[in-house]
Design a protein around this motif. Structure first.
Motif, PDB file in Angstrom:
ATOM      1  N   GLU A 176       0.825  -1.214   0.000  1.00  0.00           N
ATOM      2  CA  GLU A 176       0.000   0.000   0.000  1.00  0.00           C
ATOM      3  C   GLU A 176       0.856   1.261   0.000  1.00  0.00           C
ATOM      4  N   TYR A 177       2.081   1.144   0.503  1.00  0.00           N
ATOM      5  CA  TYR A 177       2.989   2.292   0.594  1.00  0.00           C
ATOM      6  C   TYR A 177       4.029   2.226  -0.516  1.00  0.00           C
ATOM      7  N   THR A 195      20.059  15.679  -3.971  1.00  0.00           N
ATOM      8  CA  THR A 195      19.375  14.392  -3.854  1.00  0.00           C
ATOM      9  C   THR A 195      17.930  14.550  -4.300  1.00  0.00           C
ATOM     10  N   LEU A 196      17.380  13.462  -4.813  1.00  0.00           N
ATOM     11  CA  LEU A 196      16.036  13.495  -5.385  1.00  0.00           C
ATOM     12  C   LEU A 196      15.379  12.135  -5.189  1.00  0.00           C
ATOM     13  N   SER A 197      14.070  12.140  -4.988  1.00  0.00           N
ATOM     14  CA  SER A 197      13.304  10.898  -4.998  1.00  0.00           C
ATOM     15  C   SER A 197      11.976  11.141  -5.712  1.00  0.00           C
ATOM     16  N   VAL A 198      11.390  10.058  -6.194  1.00  0.00           N
ATOM     17  CA  VAL A 198      10.154  10.122  -6.970  1.00  0.00           C
ATOM     18  C   VAL A 198       8.960   9.912  -6.050  1.00  0.00           C
ATOM     19  N   TRP A 199       7.897  10.694  -6.287  1.00  0.00           N
ATOM     20  CA  TRP A 199       6.616  10.499  -5.596  1.00  0.00           C
ATOM     21  C   TRP A 199       5.545  10.340  -6.662  1.00  0.00           C
ATOM     22  N   PRO A 200       5.145   9.112  -6.979  1.00  0.00           N
ATOM     23  CA  PRO A 200       4.181   8.897  -8.055  1.00  0.00           C
ATOM     24  C   PRO A 200       2.728   8.963  -7.588  1.00  0.00           C
ATOM     25  N   GLU A 201       1.942   9.757  -8.272  1.00  0.00           N
ATOM     26  CA  GLU A 201       0.482   9.766  -8.152  1.00  0.00           C
ATOM     27  C   GLU A 201      -0.034  10.016  -6.741  1.00  0.00           C
ATOM     28  N   GLY A 202       0.767  10.692  -5.916  1.00  0.00           N
ATOM     29  CA  GLY A 202       0.321  11.008  -4.567  1.00  0.00           C
ATOM     30  C   GLY A 202       0.087   9.785  -3.699  1.00  0.00           C
ATOM     31  N   LEU A 203       0.832   8.717  -3.954  1.00  0.00           N
ATOM     32  CA  LEU A 203       0.658   7.470  -3.197  1.00  0.00           C
ATOM     33  C   LEU A 203       1.075   7.644  -1.740  1.00  0.00           C
ATOM     34  N   PHE A 241       2.759  19.961   1.834  1.00  0.00           N
ATOM     35  CA  PHE A 241       2.412  18.604   2.247  1.00  0.00           C
ATOM     36  C   PHE A 241       2.877  18.248   3.657  1.00  0.00           C
ATOM     37  N   GLY A 242       3.574  19.171   4.316  1.00  0.00           N
ATOM     38  CA  GLY A 242       4.114  18.882   5.637  1.00  0.00           C
ATOM     39  C   GLY A 242       3.064  18.464   6.642  1.00  0.00           C
ATOM     40  N   SER A 243       1.860  19.026   6.554  1.00  0.00           N
ATOM     41  CA  SER A 243       0.806  18.702   7.522  1.00  0.00           C
ATOM     42  C   SER A 243       0.251  17.292   7.341  1.00  0.00           C
ATOM     43  N   TYR A 244       0.552  16.659   6.219  1.00  0.00           N
ATOM     44  CA  TYR A 244       0.075  15.299   5.963  1.00  0.00           C
ATOM     45  C   TYR A 244       1.095  14.241   6.402  1.00  0.00           C
ATOM     46  N   VAL A 245       2.268  14.677   6.826  1.00  0.00           N
ATOM     47  CA  VAL A 245       3.350  13.754   7.172  1.00  0.00           C
ATOM     48  C   VAL A 245       3.290  13.408   8.656  1.00  0.00           C
ATOM     49  N   SER A 246       3.429  12.119   8.959  1.00  0.00           N
ATOM     50  CA  SER A 246       3.410  11.635  10.340  1.00  0.00           C
ATOM     51  C   SER A 246       4.725  10.931  10.656  1.00  0.00           C
ATOM     52  N   ASP A 247       5.017  10.815  11.940  1.00  0.00           N
ATOM     53  CA  ASP A 247       6.168  10.037  12.383  1.00  0.00           C
ATOM     54  C   ASP A 247       5.773   8.568  12.504  1.00  0.00           C
ATOM     55  N   SER A 248       6.724   7.691  12.207  1.00  0.00           N
ATOM     56  CA  SER A 248       6.505   6.252  12.372  1.00  0.00           C
ATOM     57  C   SER A 248       7.828   5.592  12.690  1.00  0.00           C
ATOM     58  N   ASN A 249       7.791   4.307  13.030  1.00  0.00           N
ATOM     59  CA  ASN A 249       9.022   3.570  13.307  1.00  0.00           C
ATOM     60  C   ASN A 249       9.914   3.508  12.080  1.00  0.00           C
ATOM     61  N   PRO A 256      -2.199   6.158   4.138  1.00  0.00           N
ATOM     62  CA  PRO A 256      -3.216   6.091   3.071  1.00  0.00           C
ATOM     63  C   PRO A 256      -4.347   7.104   3.213  1.00  0.00           C
ATOM     64  N   ASP A 257      -4.885   7.296   4.411  1.00  0.00           N
ATOM     65  CA  ASP A 257      -5.979   8.259   4.588  1.00  0.00           C
ATOM     66  C   ASP A 257      -5.534   9.674   4.242  1.00  0.00           C
ATOM     67  N   ASP A 258      -4.313  10.021   4.637  1.00  0.00           N
ATOM     68  CA  ASP A 258      -3.787  11.350   4.327  1.00  0.00           C
ATOM     69  C   ASP A 258      -3.486  11.485   2.836  1.00  0.00           C
ATOM     70  N   ALA A 259      -3.016  10.398   2.215  1.00  0.00           N
ATOM     71  CA  ALA A 259      -2.747  10.427   0.780  1.00  0.00           C
ATOM     72  C   ALA A 259      -4.037  10.662  -0.002  1.00  0.00           C
TER      73      ALA A 259
END
Length: 308
Positions: A176-177, A195-203, A241-249, A256-259
């Motif tokens: 899912e991620y 440095t760069l990374s890809v973020w496809p389709e707001g996944l 998009f910072g407000s949609y980012v959460s901390d995790s292990n 997914p809900d935020d995406a």
């Protein structure tokens, strides 16, 4: 210009050629068609090195050089290039150390500065440190001649650690991620390393700390499928998009809900620019972690663009 090791066993050790061949095949990578080389290349980290099964020697002089009292040459050797980021050695010698431990085999190291002529069993990390020191000196010596590029070791290692753990984290998070690779590029105009990374389709996304994100949009507009891509800076990402980012292990993450909630914003955001004409992929063959010191016969480290 490479670092080479040769593997020996004690004459009473029951280790066959097929034992080592099968070990390399099962734990590293498949061999070539001839079955005599295992060329490892990690698509995520771009690290590569090789093991070879060498042909038996027929030259008496060479046979005499290979012959060591109480030991037999297994005919297996290891090869890792110099003039590489330090993480090449970190990844390669993880496997080399494990191989030595699992078979309890011995090593002849032509690069060693000791007077020891017999095969030895290096301590864990010893071979990496030896390669790393020589690699640093070669990198400094050839820095200007080969037009190498400096990247701080802490930033370089951060890129490697993310990419090295990428598949493990992907398995832990599930399909899912999206866990992106971190890529290293160089700007065309001023030769900065970014440095760069890809973020496809707001996944749903594991969010790496990079300088730029390449957004890939796919949406419908006037009954037509639209696909476009472009760059946003880390500052733009944080602002929108910072407000949609959460901390995790696993690290910073967009669940997914935020995406789902950010899809309209993702598809409407204005790009800061395009990759084309702005930056190009920087091969790791041109990237090192040291530079020549200006005022001494050695090398030093200076500050440049790095990861936060």
């Amino acid at each position: 210009m490479s670092y080479d090791l040769y593997f020996y066993k004690r004459q009473n050790q029951q280790i066959s050629e097929s034992d080592i061949s099968d070990y390399l095949t099962n734990n590293l990578c498949p061999p070539n068609e001839q079955g005599n080389q295992w060329f490892y290349e990690n698509d995520d980290t771009e690290v590569y090195f090789s093991f070879d099964l060498n042909e038996p020697e027929t030259d008496p002089e060479v046979i005499e050089l290979e012959t060591v009292s109480d030991y037999d040459y297994t005919r297996f050797s290891f090869n890792l290039n110099f003039l590489r980021p330090d993480f090449f050695g970190q990844e390669a010698f993880l496997f080399v150390d494990q191989l030595i431990s699992d078979f309890n085999i011995y090593v002849v190291n032509p690069q060693s500065t000791t007077d020891e002529e017999s095969p030895t069993q290096p301590e864990e990390g010893e071979l990496y440190r030896n390669w790393s020191e020589i690699n640093a000196r070669h990198s400094a010596h050839f820095y200007e001649e080969l037009e190498l590029n400096y990247y701080p070791p802490q930033a370089s290692n951060a890129v490697w650690k993310h990419n090295f753990n990428k598949r493990k984290v992907q398995d832990e998070l599930g399909e899912e991620y999206f866990v992106p690779k971190v890529m290293v590029l160089q700007t065309v105009a001023d030769k900065r390393i970014i440095t760069l990374s890809v973020w496809p389709e707001g996944l749903p996304l594991l969010v790496p700390q990079v300088d730029y994100y390449l957004l890939v949009k796919k949406y419908k507009k006037f009954f037509k499928e639209v696909e476009e891509s472009g760059l946003i800076s880390a500052k733009t990402f944080q602002t929108h998009f910072g407000s949609y980012v959460s901390d995790s292990n696993a690290g910073k993450i967009i669940h997914p809900d935020d995406a789902s909630s950010l899809q309209k914003l993702f598809n409407s955001i204005k790009f800061d620019g395009d990759v084309s004409g702005f930056a190009e992929k920087l091969p790791f063959e041109k990237l090192v972690n040291v530079i020549p010191a200006v005022d001494e016969d050695g090398f030093s480290q200076k500050t440049t663009t790095g990861l936060d």
